[in-house]
Design an enzyme around this catalytic site. Structure first.
Site, mmCIF file in Angstrom:
data_model
loop_
_atom_site.group_PDB
_atom_site.id
_atom_site.type_symbol
_atom_site.label_atom_id
_atom_site.label_comp_id
_atom_site.label_asym_id
_atom_site.label_seq_id
_atom_site.Cartn_x
_atom_site.Cartn_y
_atom_site.Cartn_z
ATOM 1 N N ASN A 84 0.795 -1.170 0.079
ATOM 2 C CA ASN A 84 -0.020 -0.010 0.055
ATOM 3 C C ASN A 84 0.860 1.152 0.074
ATOM 4 O O ASN A 84 1.375 1.611 0.934
ATOM 5 C CB ASN A 84 -1.013 -0.044 1.336
ATOM 6 N N LYS A 144 0.252 4.189 -0.287
ATOM 7 C CA LYS A 144 -0.562 5.426 0.200
ATOM 8 C C LYS A 144 -0.304 6.846 -0.532
ATOM 9 O O LYS A 144 0.225 6.522 -1.628
ATOM 10 C CB LYS A 144 0.015 5.684 1.663
ATOM 11 N N HIS A 194 -9.617 1.822 4.526
ATOM 12 C CA HIS A 194 -8.384 1.813 5.455
ATOM 13 C C HIS A 194 -8.616 2.749 6.781
ATOM 14 O O HIS A 194 -9.541 3.898 6.573
ATOM 15 C CB HIS A 194 -7.320 2.496 4.675
ATOM 16 N N GLU A 254 -6.938 5.199 7.532
ATOM 17 C CA GLU A 254 -6.837 6.538 7.471
ATOM 18 C C GLU A 254 -7.795 7.165 6.697
ATOM 19 O O GLU A 254 -8.001 8.388 7.128
ATOM 20 C CB GLU A 254 -5.377 6.673 6.613
ATOM 21 N N GLU A 306 -5.843 -4.727 10.510
ATOM 22 C CA GLU A 306 -5.002 -3.724 10.666
ATOM 23 C C GLU A 306 -5.202 -2.697 12.038
ATOM 24 O O GLU A 306 -6.029 -1.943 11.859
ATOM 25 C CB GLU A 306 -4.908 -2.570 9.572
ATOM 26 N N GLY A 344 2.107 2.319 10.690
ATOM 27 C CA GLY A 344 3.116 3.483 10.701
ATOM 28 C C GLY A 344 3.764 3.715 11.795
ATOM 29 O O GLY A 344 4.491 4.705 12.237
ATOM 30 N N SER A 354 2.863 -1.869 10.250
ATOM 31 C CA SER A 354 4.239 -2.132 10.555
ATOM 32 C C SER A 354 4.851 -3.576 10.395
ATOM 33 O O SER A 354 5.722 -3.874 11.008
ATOM 34 C CB SER A 354 4.584 -1.746 12.041
HETATM 35 P P1 PGA Z 1 2.477 0.270 7.763
HETATM 36 O O1 PGA Z 1 1.145 0.730 6.910
HETATM 37 O O2 PGA Z 1 3.017 -0.845 7.080
HETATM 38 O O3 PGA Z 1 3.546 1.449 7.368
HETATM 39 O O4 PGA Z 1 2.391 0.259 9.210
HETATM 40 C C1 PGA Z 1 -0.113 -0.427 6.552
HETATM 41 C C2 PGA Z 1 -0.787 -0.060 6.242
HETATM 42 O O5 PGA Z 1 -1.595 1.428 6.579
HETATM 43 O O6 PGA Z 1 -1.659 -0.725 5.275
#
Ligand code: PGA
Length: 251
Positions: free
Chosen positions: A9, A11, A95, A97, A166, A172, A212
């Site tokens: 992903n 982003k 997601h 976010e 998630e 993150g 992460s």
């Molecule tokens: P990350 O993000 O691996 O940077 O923690 C995962 C995601 O948000 O899909």
């Protein structure tokens, strides 16, 4: 057998030149072992580039969201049918976010999943609890509420979903769920599907973990029986780290 799926992903990251290098490196690194699948979900403007770079390879690509609407006066929105025209196999929906920063509620996430399916794509439906919800002991309640909204809308197409667990506190942050914490939630999700929709669907639906994930922790996560792969954010942006992830247990 469900096989293992790793999805990058990106982003809101990328640029034409760096994407070319990353996609090229990925294509060179991926040997497409049987039962293993790899995909990258890129920003909308780069879908054509992913299509050009990955067509004819075993790597799939997808979008990071789609509109819940089919078309019309929705300035700034992009429909599922539009992204499907660029060969997308997947669309991430819900997601955390999008939920937290753009106010996407369960009903909108469900409508997006329906739109993605209608356009012939596999929705990757993200669910996950915040730290506060985990500490209050509400993890399963939250995750199953988020999932139920989608399942109620997609009904019998349930097996066509990918669910991404998630935990919001792990995204993150460098703070990954332990394999045991992740497996407990994955098992609860599969158990709830089994109870309500039967063994065939529970066995068919892929549940991947995100938050992460890196080349050091991916092995122990995806070796758990109910963890069918990984949704990888930050570590999917560098070819060498992502290549190590996709070669891990997913080899
Ligand atoms: P990350 O993000 O691996 O940077 O923690 C995962 C995601 O948000 O899909």
């Amino acid at each position: 057998m469900r096989g293992k799926l790793v999805v990058g992903n990106w982003k809101m990251n990328g640029g034409l030149r760096q994407n070319d290098a990353l996609l090229g490196d990925l294509r060179a690194a991926w040997t497409a072992p049987p039962g293993r699948q790899l995909a990258v979900c890129v920003p909308y403007p780069y879908l054509w580039q992913a299509q050009a770079a990955l067509s004819g390879s075993a790597i799939a690509w997808g979008a990071q969201s789609v509109s819940e609407h089919a078309g019309g006066a929705f300035t700034g929105e992009v429909s599922a049918a539009m992204v499907a025209e660029f060969g997308c196999r997947y669309a991430i929906v819900g997601h955390s976010e999008r939920r937290a920063l753009f106010g996407e509620a369960d009903a909108a996430v469900a409508a997006k999943a329906v739109a993605a399916l209608a356009a012939g794509m596999t929705p990757i439906v993200c669910v996950g609890e915040t730290l506060g919800e985990r500490e209050a002991g509400a993890t399963e309640t939250v995750v199953l509420r988020q999932l139920d909204a989608v399942i109620a809308a997609v009904a019998m197409q349930l097996a066509a979903l990918v669910v991404a667990y998630e935990p919001v506190w792990a995204i993150g942050t460098g703070r990954t769920a332990t394999p045991e914490q992740a497996e407990a939630v994955h098992g609860a999700i599969r158990g709830a599907i089994l109870e309500r929709y039967g063994r065939d669907r529970a066995d068919a639906v892929r549940i991947i973990y995100g938050g992460s994930v890196n080349d050091e922790n991916v092995d122990s996560l995806v070796s758990k029986p109910d963890i069918d792969g990984a949704l990888v954010g930050g570590a999917s942006l560098k070819a060498d780290s992502f290549a190590r992830i996709v070669r891990a247990r997913t080899r």
